[in-house]
Design a protein around this motif. Structure first.
Motif, PDB file in Angstrom:
ATOM      1  N   GLU A   1       0.826  -1.196   0.000  1.00 19.36           N
ATOM      2  CA  GLU A   1       0.000   0.000   0.000  1.00 19.36           C
ATOM      3  C   GLU A   1       0.875   1.266   0.000  1.00 19.36           C
ATOM      4  OE1 GLU A   1      -2.466  -0.378   3.394  1.00 19.36           O
ATOM      5  OE2 GLU A   1      -3.829  -1.871   2.470  1.00 19.36           O
ATOM      6  N   ARG A   2       2.072   1.187   0.594  1.00 25.35           N
ATOM      7  CA  ARG A   2       2.988   2.328   0.621  1.00 25.35           C
ATOM      8  C   ARG A   2       4.389   1.818   0.229  1.00 25.35           C
ATOM      9  NH1 ARG A   2       2.409   5.189   6.362  1.00 25.35           N
ATOM     10  NH2 ARG A   2       2.206   3.022   7.039  1.00 25.35           N
ATOM     11  N   SER A   3       5.135   2.696  -0.384  1.00 26.57           N
ATOM     12  CA  SER A   3       6.496   2.299  -0.785  1.00 26.57           C
ATOM     13  C   SER A   3       7.445   2.275   0.409  1.00 26.57           C
ATOM     14  CB  SER A   3       7.030   3.246  -1.855  1.00 26.57           C
ATOM     15  OG  SER A   3       7.052   4.582  -1.350  1.00 26.57           O
ATOM     16  N   THR A   4       7.181   3.086   1.437  1.00 26.00           N
ATOM     17  CA  THR A   4       8.007   3.098   2.652  1.00 26.00           C
ATOM     18  C   THR A   4       7.102   3.185   3.857  1.00 26.00           C
ATOM     19  OG1 THR A   4       8.216   5.517   2.630  1.00 26.00           O
ATOM     20  CG2 THR A   4       9.925   4.259   1.502  1.00 26.00           C
ATOM     21  N   TYR A   5       7.578   2.630   4.967  1.00 27.48           N
ATOM     22  CA  TYR A   5       6.855   2.661   6.236  1.00 27.48           C
ATOM     23  C   TYR A   5       7.796   3.214   7.309  1.00 27.48           C
ATOM     24  CZ  TYR A   5       3.220  -0.332   4.202  1.00 27.48           C
ATOM     25  OH  TYR A   5       2.216  -0.850   3.413  1.00 27.48           O
ATOM     26  N   GLU A   6       7.273   4.065   8.191  1.00 26.68           N
ATOM     27  CA  GLU A   6       8.026   4.625   9.305  1.00 26.68           C
ATOM     28  C   GLU A   6       7.218   4.460  10.576  1.00 26.68           C
ATOM     29  OE1 GLU A   6       8.926   8.653   8.494  1.00 26.68           O
ATOM     30  OE2 GLU A   6      10.355   8.218   6.865  1.00 26.68           O
ATOM     31  N   ALA A   7       7.970   4.188  11.682  1.00 26.68           N
ATOM     32  CA  ALA A   7       7.288   3.997  12.961  1.00 26.68           C
ATOM     33  C   ALA A   7       8.249   4.293  14.089  1.00 26.68           C
ATOM     34  CB  ALA A   7       6.754   2.579  13.067  1.00 26.68           C
TER      35      ALA A   7
END
Length: 997
Positions: free
Chosen positions: A245-251
């Motif tokens: 769903e997204r090219s990158t994930y941040e958390a």
């Protein structure tokens, strides 16, 4: 080789600049050899380079500091950027730092140390090779994959950074795969992403796998690389790939989150049906520590905490998640995930206490002297907190009522790390309180706040406040030379009012280079001994200082002076200053005149140096004065008899036993002008016939003479001093040749008498006078007449010119008999009177101690000449004689004034023999007065007639001999009352008299 050159030329990059906090920054490449200079604190920071101590507080074991200059060097343990704790988990591209601290202590003013903080940026070198996760890499590719499709290849990793990391990939395929597969390398967030490109149609039924070689290369110089086998497996077709769903994930996830805590969910969709649409999630190419800290649910994509998270260790996690379907030929896609670890106040503040400068700590105890000034630092306190933000802001205080406080040690401290000096606030007193327990409390600003405490025991040491004292402070001792090795010289003793170790003394000699190695002292007893034999002649007095140091801290010393006077032994021979002596003296010096001086030294002392001199062999000719070394002659020298003397001098000292030495002496007798010239040709009674027609420059006569002296004293000069009123004749000054100067006339005929003066070049000069008779006429018709004229000339005063007067001959002939008679009678009478007078004077002078012919020496170093009596005795024996030597000018004048004469002979009744040689027919009037009587024959100086006398002086001249002048200049030979021409004869054959008429 290229790398080696690079390291040599660019072995260290040293750049000093201020960081954001104002600290020192140096740069250096990793893996430098030991003792590589990184930076110089004194030179770079303008710090003192003398009188200060530099000490490394933080930076070991990779660094060391020169204590005098503050130069920072590498050590035997190399700096490896990849293994440094603070650099292992750095984000790619960020610099790696190695921190250091150096304290600077002023040793002269005893001030508290300064603290210098800095960082060293460790620059990467290409010392690691890229590595694939496995030696065999496998990729699945569906058989119906369209051309141009990309498939990710597992990444290679390199521990180096930046350009030294992985820079490129290369693919090598066999002939069967070269047309089917290719390689594309894409840039992905600063890294290289290798991808396999499908270039042709794949058919699993024809071939289901291909083996390729993948190569990973870094960007270093020289380049490093490694290879792996890339196996491509051809699978059945799968139409659709999963899509995130997204090219990158941040958390974000809080540190210390428990295991199983969900952090993030990634989600992908696949439009296929059945197994081809079922998605499975995996962590893709995750490197440590990601696999140990996180896990992903394969079916839901939820990422959970797997292991303990510690922000202080890992603050950020980055990785890929792959979504793969479950079809027979699975398709996949990936997304990039970044998880930041947030801080929790989970770290207590840390209080570190360590020594600073010269104050060292041992087992938590610091020692400080009671006399240290207020403000002295006894420890360096570092307070830090691994947390961040407010959780890391720490407050630090000294607890309790103690005379210590904290003072910031550095302006560059951050909130999470602060440094303080623990220093005194009041003077310490050992007698009141001997030790303190200092507690330091640190509290952070977290919620809830965390705190910690550390303590230091400070022991106050006693001061050594009494110095050793010598009594007396000056030790003097006499010590004989040529001593034995280790022989005792003296004892020096000091006392100390302290007790214990502060009163235990150690003795030492403070020696300079002049006495180094000559003396030693027992460090415990103070006994001084000689380490080598002493030589008084080298040095007879030694002075040095002796110190007594106690064993207190600090050490106190007392000082005394030791004076050693070396006593003499007779261990040296007398020594003449020269190996041989040669002196030159003038002849005719009177006896006991100094002829030379020798210097003899004896380096001993006292009686051992008192030297007596003696002549060997003692022939009686020389004596030597002790004390002055002056050599005196016992004889009067006559160079014509003996020109040199050789003997030895012996020097004996007064030691017991005595020591002696010898030296050779040569006395060379120099010539003195003590001989008058002697005219050998022509005789006074001869004559030369000269024609009136002779032309100018014609040869007339040659005057020949000789002188028994040598050198300038024998060089003769001829001149015409009288009898040449018409200037008809001239004489060569050097050869004595008489020539005609001009043409003659009638008036020039007749007899001419030239008075020729022959002088030597001595100082003063001596001379002789000769008469040269020249008869100017055509012929000689009457020889007797000419001889009569010549005979009459001999009795004519020299101041009267005889120069061709035609009447002169007749007057002379008529008065010849008269003059002869009167001269004979007057001579006899005068002789009798003079003999009576002389005998009377001799008797008087003998009674009064006077000896004829001897005069006393007035000046020892400038003696008057003495008459040579011995020569007269030789003459009577018929041996070759030289002409009698005249007296000095002053003596001659005195002799003339008093009408005295010199006695010549042993029995004080000498005769002065004057030879008279006559040509045939010449009158021999002088022979009439010759006698063998023992009475002395005398010689009177010619005296000019007085104004009251009517008659003229007639001289009884020797016919064949030369008149000899007594010295002086050309105008006078003595007193003004006498004639300019006074004469002495030069050959000792006959006696001669002068008669006054």
């Amino acid at each position: 080789m290229e790398l080696h050159l690079q390291l040599v030329l660019f072995w260290v990059l040293v750049l000093h600049c201020g960081s954001a906090q104002g600290s020192i920054l140096y740069r250096v490449q990793e893996e430098q050899p030991p003792n590589t200079l990184i930076g110089s604190l004194a030179a770079d920071q303008g710090l003192p380079d003398s009188g200060h101590l530099y000490k490394l507080e933080v930076g070991a074991p990779y660094l060391r500091v020169d204590g005098k200059t503050g130069d920072i060097f590498t050590t035997e343990i190399p700096i490896d950027r990849e293994t440094l704790r603070d650099c292992r988990t750095l984000v790619k591209g960020k610099p790696c730092y190695l921190e250091f601290e150096v304290s600077v202590t002023d040793l002269i003013q005893n001030q508290s140390p300064r603290l210098i903080e800095g960082r060293i940026e460790v620059q990467d070198i290409n010392d690691n090779t890229p590595q694939f996760p496995s030696s065999v890499l496998t990729i699945s590719v569906p058989e119906n994959t369209i051309m141009g499709a990309l498939f990710s290849i597992p990444l290679a990793t390199d521990r180096d950074s930046d350009r030294n990391g992985v820079a490129d990939y290369a693919l090598t395929a066999g002939p069967d795969a070269a047309t089917l597969f290719g390689l594309q390398v894409a840039d992905d967030r600063g890294g290289k992403l290798p991808q396999l490109i499908v270039l042709g149609n794949l058919d699993r039924e024809l071939k289901d796998s291909y083996d390729l070689t993948i190569k990973a290369m870094d960007g270093g110089n020289p380049q490093r690389y490694s290879s792996a086998l890339l196996r491509v497996v051809v699978t059945d077709a799968n139409d659709n790939s999963p899509k995130f769903e997204r090219s990158t994930y941040e958390a974000e996830v809080s540190e210390n989150s428990p295991a199983g805590h969900s952090v993030l969910q990634v989600k992908a969709n696949d439009s296929d049906m059945g197994p081809n649409g079922e998605i499975e999630y995996t962590l893709h190419q995750a490197v440590d520590p990601v696999p140990h800290l996180l896990r992903i649910d394969r079916s839901t994509g939820i990422i959970y905490v797997k292991g303990p998270l510690d922000r202080e260790e890992i603050s950020s996690l980055s990785f890929y998640v792959v979504a793969r379907d479950k079809g027979p030929q699975p398709k996949s896609s990936k997304t990039f995930v970044t998880i930041e670890v947030t801080d929790q106040n989970d770290n207590d503040p840390v209080v570190e206490i360590r020594g600073i400068g010269l104050v060292t700590h041992s087992e938590g105890v610091a020692n400080i002297s009671e006399d240290m000034p207020v403000g002295t630092a006894v420890a360096l306190v570092q307070v830090s907190d691994k947390d961040e933000g407010e959780n890391a802001m720490v407050t630090c205080v000294v607890a309790g009522d103690v005379p210590f406080q904290l003072r910031p040690a550095s302006d560059s401290s951050s909130d999470s790390k602060r440094k303080y000096f623990l220093q005194t606030t009041t003077p310490l007193d050992y007698e009141r309180i001997r030790d303190y327990q200092v507690y330091i409390v640190a509290v952070d600003s977290g919620n809830p706040a965390l705190s910690s405490t550390n303590s230091l025991k400070v022991q106050v040491t006693d001061v050594n406040d009494n110095s050793p004292i010598f009594s007396p402070t000056l030790f003097e001792v006499d010590f004989a030379e040529e001593n034995q090795l280790g022989e005792k010289v003296l004892d020096v003793i000091a006392s100390d009012a302290d007790s214990g170790t502060n009163a235990e003394l150690i003795y030492n000699i403070v020696a300079d280079s002049s006495i180094k190695g000559l003396f030693e002292i027992d460090p415990n007893t103070g006994e001084v001994r000689a380490r080598s034999p002493l030589d008084r002649e080298h040095k007879e007095r030694y002075e040095f200082r002796v110190t007594a140091a106690d064993k207190g801290s600090p050490v106190h010393k007392g000082t005394a002076t030791v004076v050693i006077k070396v006593l003499d032994r007779n261990d040296n021979d007398p020594k003449f200053m020269l190996s041989g002596y040669s002196f030159s003296v003038l002849e005719n010096m009177p006896p006991l005149s100094p002829v030379g001086m020798v210097t003899v030294l004896d380096v001993d002392k006292g009686e051992n140096a008192q030297v007596q001199l003696a002549v060997e062999p003692d022939g009686g000719k020389f004596v030597v004065q002790n004390g002055t070394g002056t050599i005196l002659s016992s004889i009067s020298f006559d160079r014509e008899k003996e020109s040199s003397y050789t003997f030895r001098l012996k020097a004996v000292d007064g030691g017991d036993p005595p020591r002696s030495s010898y030296v050779g002496v040569t006395i060379n007798v120099l010539d003195e002008n003590d001989n008058n010239p002697v005219v050998t040709k022509p005789s006074n009674s001869s004559f030369r016939l000269l024609s009136p027609l002779a032309s100018p420059d014609s040869h007339v006569e040659v005057v020949e003479a000789e002188d028994l002296d040598s050198g300038p004293n024998a060089e003769l000069v001829f001149s015409i001093s009288g009898g040449n009123p018409y200037q008809l004749f001239r004489i060569s000054p050097s050869s004595g040749e008489i020539t005609l100067a001009k043409e003659m006339t009638r008036k020039h005929g007749g007899l001419h008498r030239l008075v020729v003066r022959v002088s030597d070049r001595g100082k003063p000069a001596r001379h002789a006078t000769a008469l040269v008779h020249i008869y100017v006429n055509d012929t000689i018709s009457n020889v007797s007449l000419v001889e009569a004229l010549v005979g009459h000339s001999l009795y004519t005063p020299l101041e009267r010119d005889i120069a061709g007067d035609p009447d002169y001959g007749f007057a002379a002939q008529r008065s010849n008999i008269l003059f002869g008679s009167l001269a004979g009678v007057a001579g006899v009478v005068m002789l009798i009177l003079v003999v009576v007078f002389i005998r009377h004077r001799i008797q008087r002078e003998t009674k009064s101690g006077y000896q004829a012919g001897k005069k006393e020496t007035k000046d020892l170093y400038a003696p008057k000449q003495a008459p040579k009596n011995a020569k007269s005795k030789r003459g009577r024996k018929g041996k070759p004689q030289k002409s009698p030597k005249p007296l000095g000018e002053d003596e001659e004048v005195s002799l003339q004034k008093s009408l005295k004469f010199n006695l010549d002979g042993v029995n004080d009744s000498p005769r002065i023999h004057l030879p008279l040689t006559y040509s045939p027919g010449s009158p021999d009037i002088g022979r009439h007065y010759r006698s063998n009587s023992p009475l002395p024959s005398i010689q009177l100086q010619a005296q000019s007639p007085s104004a009251s006398q009517k008659h003229q002086a007639v001289q009884d001249l020797p016919a064949a001999n030369t008149f000899v002048g007594t010295g002086g200049d050309d105008n006078s030979t003595g007193s003004d009352q006498y004639s300019d021409y006074s004469y002495k004869t030069s050959q000792l054959k006959y006696s001669n008299k002068q008669v006054l008429t």
